[in-house]
Design an enzyme around this catalytic site. Structure first.
Site: not given
Ligand code: PLP
Length: 220
Positions: A92, A194
């Site tokens: 991720r 993020k």
């Protein structure tokens, strides 16, 4: 790549497990690695936890080209230290890198570096129920330049923080404010990355929620 290791001369005192809270204590060492266009990611090193000196024009400070991850190391009853699917966090992290035009990194290599760092800091993993060692991998844009483009240089670092519960409620349920007035992600945006700016953008609605006695916002 060889990871060089420089140990701290003086070690910090450890806080009591009951005093941890979230995100205020940091361990003795950190992982650092640099990127430039000639060498790619290079100079991976574990060294004493230390401030990062920056030119005031450093790009990350102005345009928020920054990404991070969050995962935890847990101490088991038998004293072993375990991670939960760290390769999924690193995958991720690279997805966030791509969305923010940050050069991707070798996930296996970073996992190896993280395990090395955790071995050095294993005494920092708290053992009381509900506690863990929070792991914060971060990449920031480091060109001293205030034109708008993606940076040509970056710093990759990993810091570690012994933590208890994230919310003041501990592990009890929290009240959630459901709102349609503010949004955290839009179609075609960077909501799934993020990246620093997403969290800055969440503060205002979170403060409104807090004022009314809610702990978190459910963004619709
Ligand atoms: C990363 C993140 C979390 C935690 O998600 P995990 O998949 O458990 O790491 C929760 N909320 C937000 C907004 C996040 O960015």
């Amino acid at each position: 790549m060889e990871i060089t290791i420089k140990k701290a001369d003086k070690l910090k005192n450890h806080p009591e497990d009951s005093a941890l809270g979230f995100g205020t204590f940091f361990t003795d060492h950190m992982f650092n690695m640099d990127y430039n266009q000639e060498q790619g990611w290079h100079n991976p090193r574990i060294e004493p936890y230390a401030p990062i000196e920056m030119d005031p024009s450093t790009m990350v400070l102005h345009y928020g080209q920054a990404i991070f991850e969050g995962l935890k190391a847990y101490k088991t009853d038998s004293g072993e230290i375990q991670l939960f699917r760290p390769e999924a966090n690193l995958k991720r992290f690279n997805k966030s890198a791509k969305m923010l035009c940050i050069p991707e990194f070798d996930e296996n290599f970073i996992l190896e570096a993280l395990v090395k760092l955790l071995n050095i800091e294993k005494d920092w993993v708290p053992g009381e129920p509900g506690t863990s060692l929070y792991i914060r991998p971060t990449i920031i844009a480091t060109d001293p330049y205030i034109g708008l483009r993606s940076s040509h240089t970056y710093r990759f670092f990993i810091i570690l923080s012994p933590v208890g519960a994230y919310y003041p409620e501990g592990f009890d349920p929290v009240k959630i404010w459901v709102t349609t007035d503010y949004v955290r992600a839009v179609r075609g945006g960077v909501g799934q990355a993020k990246t620093a700016g997403n969290y800055a953008a969440s503060l205002y609605a979170t403060e409104l929620a807090n004022k009314d006695g809610y702990t978190q916002v459910m963004w619709l």
